[in-house]
Write a protein that holds these residues in place. Sequence first.
Motif, PDB file in Angstrom:
ATOM      1  N   ASN A  56      10.155  -0.187  -0.880  1.00 22.42           N
ATOM      2  CA  ASN A  56       9.658  -1.437  -1.762  1.00 22.42           C
ATOM      3  C   ASN A  56       9.658  -2.452  -0.595  1.00 22.42           C
ATOM      4  OD1 ASN A  56       8.614  -3.265  -3.616  1.00 22.42           O
ATOM      5  ND2 ASN A  56      10.797  -3.311  -4.572  1.00 22.42           N
ATOM      6  N   ALA A  74       2.320  -4.030   2.037  1.00 22.40           N
ATOM      7  CA  ALA A  74       1.814  -2.624   2.431  1.00 22.40           C
ATOM      8  C   ALA A  74       2.864  -2.252   3.737  1.00 22.40           C
ATOM      9  CB  ALA A  74       0.498  -2.678   3.065  1.00 22.40           C
ATOM     10  N   ASP A 130      -3.750   3.029  -5.140  1.00 17.71           N
ATOM     11  CA  ASP A 130      -2.439   3.854  -5.587  1.00 17.71           C
ATOM     12  C   ASP A 130      -1.441   3.163  -5.290  1.00 17.71           C
ATOM     13  OD1 ASP A 130      -4.039   6.131  -5.609  1.00 17.71           O
ATOM     14  OD2 ASP A 130      -4.078   6.712  -3.640  1.00 17.71           O
ATOM     15  N   ALA A 131      -1.234   1.673  -5.251  1.00 20.03           N
ATOM     16  CA  ALA A 131      -0.105   0.866  -5.094  1.00 20.03           C
ATOM     17  C   ALA A 131       0.657   0.902  -6.462  1.00 20.03           C
ATOM     18  CB  ALA A 131      -0.518  -0.630  -4.718  1.00 20.03           C
ATOM     19  N   ARG A 164       0.726  -8.165  -2.725  1.00 23.23           N
ATOM     20  CA  ARG A 164       0.747  -6.661  -2.557  1.00 23.23           C
ATOM     21  C   ARG A 164       1.288  -6.580  -1.080  1.00 23.23           C
ATOM     22  NH1 ARG A 164      -3.769  -1.915  -2.756  1.00 23.23           N
ATOM     23  NH2 ARG A 164      -3.344  -2.238  -4.901  1.00 23.23           N
ATOM     24  N   LEU A 166      -4.322   0.451   3.119  1.00 21.37           N
ATOM     25  CA  LEU A 166      -3.276   0.206   2.203  1.00 21.37           C
ATOM     26  C   LEU A 166      -3.564  -0.935   1.329  1.00 21.37           C
ATOM     27  CD1 LEU A 166       0.029   1.234   4.068  1.00 21.37           C
ATOM     28  CD2 LEU A 166      -1.004   2.320   2.539  1.00 21.37           C
ATOM     29  N   SER A 198      -6.342   0.132  -1.011  1.00 22.60           N
ATOM     30  CA  SER A 198      -5.843   1.374  -1.891  1.00 22.60           C
ATOM     31  C   SER A 198      -5.593   1.121  -3.308  1.00 22.60           C
ATOM     32  CB  SER A 198      -4.586   2.061  -1.166  1.00 22.60           C
ATOM     33  OG  SER A 198      -4.358   3.172  -2.263  1.00 22.60           O
ATOM     34  N   GLU A 205       2.754  -5.783  -6.469  1.00 22.72           N
ATOM     35  CA  GLU A 205       2.367  -4.453  -6.060  1.00 22.72           C
ATOM     36  C   GLU A 205       2.933  -3.963  -4.722  1.00 22.72           C
ATOM     37  OE1 GLU A 205      -1.939  -3.534  -7.933  1.00 22.72           O
ATOM     38  OE2 GLU A 205      -1.638  -4.802  -6.196  1.00 22.72           O
ATOM     39  N   SER A 206       3.465  -2.847  -4.639  1.00 27.08           N
ATOM     40  CA  SER A 206       4.079  -2.250  -3.087  1.00 27.08           C
ATOM     41  C   SER A 206       3.481  -0.855  -2.941  1.00 27.08           C
ATOM     42  CB  SER A 206       5.494  -2.111  -3.176  1.00 27.08           C
ATOM     43  OG  SER A 206       6.020  -1.708  -2.075  1.00 27.08           O
ATOM     44  N   ILE A 207       2.916  -0.606  -1.659  1.00 32.81           N
ATOM     45  CA  ILE A 207       2.598   0.743  -1.201  1.00 32.81           C
ATOM     46  C   ILE A 207       2.942   1.052   0.189  1.00 32.81           C
ATOM     47  CG2 ILE A 207       0.282  -0.358  -0.368  1.00 32.81           C
ATOM     48  CD1 ILE A 207      -1.088   2.281  -1.335  1.00 32.81           C
ATOM     49  N   GLU A 208       3.099   2.135   0.442  1.00 35.39           N
ATOM     50  CA  GLU A 208       3.955   2.398   1.802  1.00 35.39           C
ATOM     51  C   GLU A 208       3.294   3.825   2.328  1.00 35.39           C
ATOM     52  OE1 GLU A 208       8.437   2.891   3.318  1.00 35.39           O
ATOM     53  OE2 GLU A 208       7.679   4.338   1.554  1.00 35.39           O
ATOM     54  N   TYR A 260       1.130  -8.330   4.240  1.00 34.53           N
ATOM     55  CA  TYR A 260       1.120  -8.934   2.876  1.00 34.53           C
ATOM     56  C   TYR A 260      -0.192  -9.505   2.681  1.00 34.53           C
ATOM     57  CZ  TYR A 260       6.351  -8.243   2.715  1.00 34.53           C
ATOM     58  OH  TYR A 260       7.667  -7.781   2.492  1.00 34.53           O
TER      59      TYR A 260
END
Length: 720
Positions: A466, A460, A309-310, A458, A304, A307, A484-487, A440
């Motif tokens: 979020n 993750a 895609d965040a 960022r 993540l 990635s 940024e945030s991604i899950e 993080y």
Amino acid sequence: MTIQKTNRRNFLKLAAAAGGGLWLGFNWSSTDATPIKIATNAEATSSALIDFNGYLSISPDGVITIFSPNPEVGQNIKTTFPMIVADELDADWAKVKVLQAPLDSTKFERQVTGGSGAIPHSWERLRKAGATARHMLVEAASKKLNASVSELTTDKSFVIHAGSGRKLSYGELASEAMNVPVPTEVKLKDRKDFKLIGKLIPNVDNHEMITGKPLYGLDFYREGMLFAMIQRPTAFGMKIKTADLTAIKAMPGIVDVVTFKNNVAIVGKSTWQVMKARKKLKVDYEPEGKLESTEDHNRIFKELLESKDAAVKRKDGDVDAAFSKAAKVITREYQCPFLPHNTMEPMNFFAHVREDGVELIGPTQTPDLARTETAKLLGIPPEKVTVNMTRLGGGFGRRLKADYATEAAELSSIIKAPVKVIWTREDDMMGGYYRPAVRYRFSAALDDKGNMIGYKLRGAGINAGNSTREDNFPAGAVDNLLIESIEHQSPITSCPWRAPITNFLAYAEQSFLDEVAGEAKQDPVQFRLNLLQKAKQSPVGAMKYDVDRMIGVTKLAAEKANWGKKNDVFQGFSVYFSHRSYVAQVAEVAMVQGKPVLKKIFAAADCGIVVNLSGSYQQVRGGIIDGLGHAMFGNLTFNAGAVQQNNFNNYRLIKFKEVPEIEVDFVDNGIDPTGLGEPALPPTGGAVANALFKATGKRIYEQPFIKQEGMGDVNISRNL
């Protein structure tokens, strides 16, 4: 004096059913913001007469009653709400009582405990309720004493005419006040005239709690009800393959054994009989999806963080340019595990599904969710579901969910009987909802003068949503910023955990800022103050925090701890804004026989006007202890979807003897109250980690702290 306008839609008078008296209803929705005793018919008579959202009553004997609509989870709302009303009313506190209101969405706007929002939402409405009643009582006394209103004062449930020495009690005036027109404008007290607000007032339930009177969901009992425990899958991602129910159906006291959805419910006449039968239950499970382990999560976090895609949550300036021209770049990563909520009272709920409706009783932070989810499950209108709330033996976000209430309702509908479903501690820890696991990555760009010219974060998360708070500090203080945030979606269930997201984000951010300050060769407190000063003078983009309030707690904590001027301890600093409030902390660590020992934590809090000093001290200290214990020890791991820690014998909690000295100070700024149930927890981990670094030279990048090499020797015993 503040003039507040109201109208007859906000305030409605009606005669008390017995013996006259003044019953004053007030509308909460216009503000943004025993076996268990459910109110008796006599106590609730007035609520049956009009449609209102809450009420203050004054009976002829002078007793003042408030129905408290918000669930009491230990945040002291059941004491604080009546304090506010009583102060504006000039009531004798000894004659004030409060009752827990049932769920009623037509009468109450916000029957929720969560987000530290009860007092901010209700502060003005409660004051107006008390002030309006006081106005009407004074008007009634004016006629009875044949004196002008300007000659009258109020104190301890009396209207007093100083010139003649005469006085009338509120009980004597209650019926007369029924004939007084409801005012459209009321005067609220000046802050200097508060008599209860800001004082140390004991919890109204103290006697019942100390003497063991029934208050909680587990205490609730009704003649003829059944008891049930539910066997749920032993791992996330598993389903029932086969279940042998024969042996337990014939056991003493067992009334029924029911399979529904992915559960097996054992129903009986007593908790003990149900527990014994459950031990004999034989269920085989099989996978129905991915069975994730902690090792999988570590791999997922790495993916993540790399990635593409965040989701970009915030971008200010030219971040790439700032980092490309930086004299120094610092990048660090921080990780936290899943955590259970571990409420002292495990989940439980009573349900009785009848043909004419459904009755729910139990500990919930969101009674309306329990109602709507039950109605949806059973295919009935929500108005056919009633919800009464007991006191909660802890919530911390777990009881924002309604799963344990709806499973009780579903089981009652199947067995056609009233039933209380009880979870064990193992049920809670192995099949509940958890704080999300998060990792993080922070990066900071410094120029050759040590100024932070670029900042990247960022988050993750695993079922975290979020995982950032993009408009919190240091946003607004850095020209070039990217958040940024991604899950990753996991079968492991999660939900808010005290101070959602910020409970770990604050630790990671404040640890990182300390390290950046070190690289910039600046004092950590001054480094933050410089950033805040920049945000005040030339802010960049949106900021949800108040710069001056954050500066205020920063300076107060540093002053109280005598920051940087002690030779016998190593100090660590942290400051954070959450739930409308600001808390700064200084932790002090001493080296004793070559090992770090946490000695003391100073806390400075800005939550506006402190309503109940007793409850406020407890909220700050409790938040610090909670934050410290989980930062040091809390760790929930998984193997093939199964929780590896199922009770307190293998899940470490902080012990009473390990609580350090805690000194709390409040900023006195006179603004309306803001939240306090959660804000003291987030800064704690950062303050302690930064102090440990000063003492040992080792930075901590993971929670729990004792997991990190060299931190197993940390002693937080106050007895040393």
